[in-house]
Design a protein around this motif. Structure first.
Motif, mmCIF file in Angstrom:
data_model
loop_
_atom_site.group_PDB
_atom_site.id
_atom_site.type_symbol
_atom_site.label_atom_id
_atom_site.label_comp_id
_atom_site.label_asym_id
_atom_site.label_seq_id
_atom_site.Cartn_x
_atom_site.Cartn_y
_atom_site.Cartn_z
ATOM 1 N N ASP A 138 6.273 16.543 -8.033
ATOM 2 C CA ASP A 138 6.505 15.256 -8.692
ATOM 3 C C ASP A 138 7.950 14.803 -8.451
ATOM 4 O OD1 ASP A 138 6.084 13.001 -10.147
ATOM 5 O OD2 ASP A 138 6.024 13.979 -12.110
ATOM 6 N N THR A 139 8.219 14.429 -7.211
ATOM 7 C CA THR A 139 9.557 13.965 -6.820
ATOM 8 C C THR A 139 9.424 12.618 -6.099
ATOM 9 O OG1 THR A 139 9.482 15.038 -4.651
ATOM 10 C CG2 THR A 139 10.304 16.350 -6.517
ATOM 11 N N PRO A 140 10.494 11.813 -6.105
ATOM 12 C CA PRO A 140 10.434 10.523 -5.393
ATOM 13 C C PRO A 140 10.156 10.682 -3.911
ATOM 14 C CG PRO A 140 12.307 10.581 -6.897
ATOM 15 C CD PRO A 140 11.744 11.969 -6.853
ATOM 16 N N GLN A 141 10.598 11.797 -3.337
ATOM 17 C CA GLN A 141 10.374 11.988 -1.904
ATOM 18 C C GLN A 141 8.906 12.273 -1.589
ATOM 19 O OE1 GLN A 141 12.860 13.406 -3.640
ATOM 20 N NE2 GLN A 141 14.509 12.096 -2.819
ATOM 21 N N ARG A 142 8.233 13.023 -2.442
ATOM 22 C CA ARG A 142 6.842 13.397 -2.200
ATOM 23 C C ARG A 142 5.862 12.376 -2.774
ATOM 24 N NH1 ARG A 142 6.133 19.971 -2.746
ATOM 25 N NH2 ARG A 142 7.794 20.545 -1.275
ATOM 26 N N MET A 143 6.233 11.715 -3.852
ATOM 27 C CA MET A 143 5.343 10.737 -4.489
ATOM 28 C C MET A 143 6.126 9.448 -4.788
ATOM 29 S SD MET A 143 3.009 13.082 -7.037
ATOM 30 C CE MET A 143 1.728 11.832 -7.051
ATOM 31 N N PRO A 144 6.527 8.728 -3.743
ATOM 32 C CA PRO A 144 7.369 7.534 -3.958
ATOM 33 C C PRO A 144 6.657 6.434 -4.742
ATOM 34 C CG PRO A 144 6.623 7.677 -1.677
ATOM 35 C CD PRO A 144 6.266 8.976 -2.323
ATOM 36 N N GLU A 145 5.339 6.277 -4.546
ATOM 37 C CA GLU A 145 4.617 5.220 -5.265
ATOM 38 C C GLU A 145 4.603 5.487 -6.775
ATOM 39 O OE1 GLU A 145 3.389 5.452 -1.112
ATOM 40 O OE2 GLU A 145 3.267 6.920 -2.730
ATOM 41 N N PHE A 191 -1.353 -2.439 -5.854
ATOM 42 C CA PHE A 191 -1.209 -1.267 -5.002
ATOM 43 C C PHE A 191 -2.517 -1.032 -4.261
ATOM 44 C CE2 PHE A 191 -1.450 3.528 -4.732
ATOM 45 C CZ PHE A 191 -0.652 3.611 -3.594
ATOM 46 N N LEU A 192 -2.497 -1.242 -2.961
ATOM 47 C CA LEU A 192 -3.687 -1.086 -2.129
ATOM 48 C C LEU A 192 -3.765 0.384 -1.692
ATOM 49 C CD1 LEU A 192 -3.352 -4.336 0.031
ATOM 50 C CD2 LEU A 192 -4.170 -4.052 -2.324
ATOM 51 N N ARG A 193 -4.487 1.129 -2.431
ATOM 52 C CA ARG A 193 -4.498 2.583 -2.240
ATOM 53 C C ARG A 193 -5.411 2.974 -1.083
ATOM 54 N NH1 ARG A 193 -6.265 7.038 -6.850
ATOM 55 N NH2 ARG A 193 -5.946 8.904 -5.572
ATOM 56 N N THR A 194 -4.868 3.726 -0.184
ATOM 57 C CA THR A 194 -5.664 4.259 0.926
ATOM 58 C C THR A 194 -6.418 5.492 0.446
ATOM 59 O OG1 THR A 194 -3.982 3.491 2.479
ATOM 60 C CG2 THR A 194 -5.581 5.081 3.306
ATOM 61 N N GLU A 195 -7.621 5.644 0.957
ATOM 62 C CA GLU A 195 -8.468 6.774 0.549
ATOM 63 C C GLU A 195 -7.736 8.099 0.712
ATOM 64 O OE1 GLU A 195 -12.725 8.700 1.989
ATOM 65 O OE2 GLU A 195 -12.360 6.556 2.280
ATOM 66 N N ARG A 196 -7.851 8.940 -0.325
ATOM 67 C CA ARG A 196 -7.268 10.289 -0.386
ATOM 68 C C ARG A 196 -5.746 10.275 -0.507
ATOM 69 N NH1 ARG A 196 -11.236 10.664 3.391
ATOM 70 N NH2 ARG A 196 -9.744 10.437 5.102
ATOM 71 N N SER A 197 -5.122 9.110 -0.707
ATOM 72 C CA SER A 197 -3.670 9.081 -0.903
ATOM 73 C C SER A 197 -3.355 9.216 -2.384
ATOM 74 C CB SER A 197 -3.095 7.769 -0.365
ATOM 75 O OG SER A 197 -3.531 6.678 -1.159
ATOM 76 N N PRO A 198 -2.155 9.695 -2.754
ATOM 77 C CA PRO A 198 -1.795 9.832 -4.171
ATOM 78 C C PRO A 198 -1.800 8.476 -4.862
ATOM 79 C CG PRO A 198 -0.252 11.018 -2.756
ATOM 80 C CD PRO A 198 -1.098 10.182 -1.851
ATOM 81 N N ASP A 248 0.823 -1.210 0.000
ATOM 82 C CA ASP A 248 0.000 0.000 0.000
ATOM 83 C C ASP A 248 0.856 1.258 0.000
ATOM 84 O OD1 ASP A 248 1.041 -0.141 2.550
ATOM 85 O OD2 ASP A 248 -0.825 0.430 3.548
ATOM 86 N N GLY A 249 2.134 1.093 -0.266
ATOM 87 C CA GLY A 249 3.015 2.258 -0.291
ATOM 88 C C GLY A 249 4.377 1.886 -0.829
ATOM 89 N N ALA A 250 5.277 2.833 -0.822
ATOM 90 C CA ALA A 250 6.626 2.613 -1.314
ATOM 91 C C ALA A 250 7.554 3.583 -0.608
ATOM 92 C CB ALA A 250 6.693 2.798 -2.832
ATOM 93 N N ALA A 251 8.809 3.437 -0.886
ATOM 94 C CA ALA A 251 9.822 4.331 -0.342
ATOM 95 C C ALA A 251 10.802 4.663 -1.446
ATOM 96 C CB ALA A 251 10.536 3.665 0.833
ATOM 97 N N VAL A 252 11.618 5.673 -1.221
ATOM 98 C CA VAL A 252 12.609 6.066 -2.209
ATOM 99 C C VAL A 252 13.659 4.962 -2.320
ATOM 100 C CG1 VAL A 252 14.360 7.773 -2.828
ATOM 101 C CG2 VAL A 252 12.229 8.502 -1.722
ATOM 102 N N ILE A 253 13.946 4.535 -3.551
ATOM 103 C CA ILE A 253 14.945 3.496 -3.792
ATOM 104 C C ILE A 253 16.238 4.157 -4.234
ATOM 105 C CG2 ILE A 253 15.521 1.449 -5.132
ATOM 106 C CD1 ILE A 253 12.638 0.828 -5.425
ATOM 107 N N ASP A 254 17.284 3.824 -3.542
ATOM 108 C CA ASP A 254 18.601 4.366 -3.872
ATOM 109 C C ASP A 254 18.972 4.016 -5.306
ATOM 110 O OD1 ASP A 254 21.798 3.700 -3.848
ATOM 111 O OD2 ASP A 254 21.302 5.467 -2.637
ATOM 112 N N ARG A 255 19.706 4.929 -5.964
ATOM 113 C CA ARG A 255 20.086 4.722 -7.354
ATOM 114 C C ARG A 255 20.874 3.432 -7.545
ATOM 115 N NH1 ARG A 255 18.056 6.779 -11.783
ATOM 116 N NH2 ARG A 255 18.050 8.832 -10.766
ATOM 117 N N ARG A 256 21.768 3.113 -6.621
ATOM 118 C CA ARG A 256 22.563 1.882 -6.750
ATOM 119 C C ARG A 256 21.674 0.646 -6.634
ATOM 120 N NH1 ARG A 256 26.872 3.162 -2.189
ATOM 121 N NH2 ARG A 256 24.911 3.866 -1.272
#
Length: 339
Positions: free
Chosen positions: A247-254, A228-235, A200-208
């Protein structure tokens, strides 16, 4: 039919008793008539045939008993089977957010958590696919190796049941995916092999780490699915934010993890499920897509055939007992009259 090499005897020394089967030909065991001689009577083929049949029956009874004592059986073997199915690695999110409902709150009353819905529907998926081999990896702060590839569905169901337990705080998707590659055998000829990510989510993946995953997918092309189990009102995964600066990995990791999966060059499909019904539809779509030819070796256990030999001996003895019961009793000879 089984080749001769598949037969075995657990106690072959018992066959040394087989010569006892010749005893009925040395002594019939039938009652001796008190009449002195019947040589003047005409030859009776029916009586001769019956005599030989009874002796053969007695020999068969002894031989069957000896064979049963020797412990006949069939060796265990492996038989190749062919059907439809796939190799499926389930990578399941165990972060704390999975314990909430799709509405983003604690389960209450008739509501079920995202983990509970995933557990119920994934077990049904496994049950429908009798010949799949399934392996399971869980992840939260760290990846957890749960189950290797197996077709033992009871073990798979037990492993899936564990995802409904309270999870931890974080979501490390990358390390969970990396561990999933260890579930596959590079020598496996099965064409239909897939990784099913349930999160239901993700995190930033390092380039390596991204490059390592890219190399792993290139070395062993697999189908990749993301539930992807989307929670209500989540991106979501597909909509770009109104402000490009967001539109950055930190703000929108999924969203960025989805774009990374699209860039891998492997068959990939993402399903965005806002409810248990949508999750069920997504799993049904995977069920239809992953149906390649599956060849596997089924282990057949060793079979003990002693019971058949004992049954044959018992039947022969029963027929001999009936013949004995029907044997005609001849009275004593008439007295000799002396002049």
């Amino acid at each position: 039919m089984n080749p001769a090499g598949d037969w075995l005897l657990l106690r072959p020394l018992a066959l040394a008793l087989l010569p006892l089967a010749l005893l009925p030909w040395l002594n019939s065991g039938r009652r001796i008539s008190a009449w002195p001689w019947s040589g003047t009577l005409p030859v009776d083929p029916a009586s001769t045939g019956l005599d030989r049949a009874l002796r053969l029956l007695a020999s068969a009874a002894i031989a069957a008993f000896v064979l049963a004592l020797a412990g006949p059986g069939l060796r265990g073997q492996q038989v190749e089977r062919v059907s439809t199915g796939a190799r499926v690695a389930m990578v399941i999110d165990r972060s704390g957010s999975m314990n909430s409902t799709f509405a983003g709150r604690a389960p209450d009353g008739g509501e079920e958590s995202k983990a509970a819905a995933a557990r119920r529907l994934l077990k049904a998926f496994v049950t429908r696919r009798e010949h799949d081999r399934v392996g399971i990896v869980a992840f939260s702060t760290s990846p957890m190796f749960v189950l290797p590839m197996t077709d033992r569905h009871a073990a798979v169901h037990a492993a899936i049941d564990a995802i409904d337990q309270p999870g931890l705080a974080y979501t490390d998707v990358a390390r969970g995916l990396a561990m999933a590659f260890d579930l596959f055998d590079a020598r496996d000829p099965i064409a239909s092999q897939a990784i099913v990510l349930v999160s239901d989510g993700a995190a930033v993946i390092d380039r390596r780490v991204q490059e390592k995953l890219r190399a792993a997918f290139a070395a062993r092309p697999l189908h990749l699915y993301w539930l992807f189990l989307r929670t209500e009102r989540s991106p979501g995964l597909f909509e770009a934010p109104a402000d490009p600066r967001d539109d950055t990995p930190q703000r929108m990791p999924e969203r960025h993890l989805h774009r990374f999966f699209e860039s891998l060059g492997v068959p990939y499909r993402a399903f965005e499920a806002d409810s248990a019904a949508e999750l069920a539809a997504a799993i049904a779509a995977i069920d239809q897509a992953e149906r390649g030819e599956v060849r596997w070796l089924e282990a057949l256990p060793q079979r003990d055939l002693s019971a058949f030999a004992f049954a044959l001996a018992a039947l022969a003895c029963l027929l001999l007992a009936i013949a004995k019961r029907l044997e005609v009793r001849i009275g004593p000879p008439l007295p000799v009259l002396r002049p």
